[in-house]
Write an enzyme that holds these catalytic residues in place. Structure first.
Site, PDB file in Angstrom:
ATOM      1  N   CYS A 241      25.739  64.102  51.182  1.00 47.87           N
ATOM      2  CA  CYS A 241      25.282  63.372  52.377  1.00 47.87           C
ATOM      3  C   CYS A 241      26.400  62.438  52.820  1.00 47.87           C
ATOM      4  O   CYS A 241      26.688  62.302  54.010  1.00 47.87           O
ATOM      5  CB  CYS A 241      24.040  62.558  52.065  1.00 47.87           C
ATOM      6  SG  CYS A 241      22.705  63.463  51.281  1.00 47.87           S
TER       7      CYS A 241
ATOM      8  N   CYS B 265      19.232  69.179  56.461  1.00 45.93           N
ATOM      9  CA  CYS B 265      20.634  68.942  56.126  1.00 45.93           C
ATOM     10  C   CYS B 265      21.003  69.726  54.875  1.00 45.93           C
ATOM     11  O   CYS B 265      22.103  70.269  54.769  1.00 45.93           O
ATOM     12  CB  CYS B 265      20.879  67.450  55.894  1.00 45.93           C
ATOM     13  SG  CYS B 265      21.484  66.588  57.341  1.00 45.93           S
TER      14      CYS B 265
END
Lengths: 107, 258
Positions: free
Chosen positions: B174, B219
């Site tokens: 991330c 994601c």
């Protein structure tokens, strides 16, 4: 789930003033061109018509098509002529009708 | 082809910048700062923000009696404008009964099971999102205030560890995008700082409301990692870390994002 509608109508206006009306309704607007599990076609389910009346007189109407996104939002203008009720009516492919109303005071 | 192009674009982005640390408080920006003027205007006006349709639905659910005892949320909590003000700003919180952290959607479901005697809503169902958006909306404009609970500390640490760990076939964490390259673009779209300021939010791409967990899972699929299941402790840990990271930023629920 019941369809929810959000409308915006000015509470008051001067006679002859141009007012903006906005209307949005929750609807999935399924295009009929997608496939679900096992390639089964998902049937079309859209709102195909929106009309707006002002004290019983139609001031706006629109035909909606599959390319319109989910939860269709429409904004348009009209002239404030008299105090009264403004009614938005949405009709979907199944013929179901959703109605939202608002009052306007014209001075 | 498309993913190959995406990979190449990612590579360009990543080579361009040296590895940066966490974003300094003064530079933090909500996702809305990265949006177009039109999308910002859509979010700002409650009659054009499609998330408000779900808030409306949530308000109806809040007041609807359900279950054997015919109790509604309002039967116990009263007017949400008073009782739920600021609540969403402090979730995920620690749940005494399960001795584990719980997010807002999980809390709503727990309440539903325990006090209304009903089956929990499916994660990401329209009803659960609507109620979460309704409760979240009561905290709009308030700063995110993560609970100061030492029992959450290990979960916070796990969340940070997950955020920083590279994963998936693209081998990205991330942090690779949202800490190190937030001023860049990926496939034409701005890379944001990943502050969870407006969840559940209406994503135009989804044409629907979605939770922070849906976003994080998205994601993860994007970097070709296996996403955690909805409601998994790992996802809640990530939520805890993201909230800590965004502490003090104002809530916008329901936000609109492209």
């Amino acid at each position: 789930m019941a369809a929810r509608a959000l409308i915006h109508v000015p509470k008051t206006a001067k006679k002859g003033e141009v007012i903006e009306l906005r209307a949005m309704i929750s609807h999935r607007m399924e295009t009929g061109q997608r496939q679900g599990v096992n390639g089964e076609a998902i049937p079309r389910d859209i709102i195909n018509r929106l009309t707006c009346t002002y004290e019983g007189v139609e001031v706006f109407s629109a035909e909606l098509f599959p390319a319109v996104s989910a939860n269709p939002f429409v904004s348009f203008y009209t002239v404030a002529v008299q105090s009264g009720v403004i009614v938005f009516t949405w009709i979907d492919d199944a013929g179901a009708k959703q109605v939202a109303t608002a009052e306007i005071t014209v001075s | 082809m498309r993913s190959a192009g995406l990979g190449a674009a990612l590579l360009c982005v990543l080579i361009g910048t040296a590895r940066a640390a966490e974003i300094p408080a003064a530079q933090r920006q909500s996702g809305s700062a990265f949006m177009s003027e039109a999308t910002r205007a859509m979010q700002a006006d409650d009659t054009s923000n499609p998330g408000m349709l779900s808030v409306l639905e949530g308000s109806a659910l809040w007041n609807a009696p359900a279950g054997k005892a015919a109790k509604s949320c309002a039967s116990c909590h009263g007017e949400a404008t008073a009782s739920m003000r600021g609540v969403a700003a402090s979730y995920p919180a620690y749940d005494e009964r399960t001795a584990s952290p719980i997010d807002l959607a999980g809390r709503i479901n727990a309440c539903r099971q325990e006090h209304q005697g009903l089956e929990p809503f499916r994660r990401e169902s329209a009803e659960l999102l609507a109620l979460t958006a309704f409760v979240g909306n009561q905290s709009r404009g308030l700063p995110i205030l993560p609970p100061n609970d030492p029992r959450l500390a290990p979960h916070l640490a796990l969340g940070k560890e997950i955020f920083d760990r590279r994963r998936g076939q693209l081998d990205l964490s991330c942090a690779s995008c949202h800490n190190d390259n937030w001023s860049g673009r990926l496939g034409g779209s701005p890379i944001t700082q990943a502050h969870p300021t407006g969840y559940p939010l209406y994503r135009l791409e989804w044409q629907a409301l979605g939770s922070l967990q849906r976003r994080v899972r998205n994601c993860m699929v994007g970097v070709r990692a296996k996403p955690f299941e909805y409601g998994a402790q790992e996802l809640i840990a990530v939520e805890i870390y993201l909230n800590q990271r965004a502490a003090g930023m104002n809530l916008e629920t329901p936000a609109v994002r492209p």
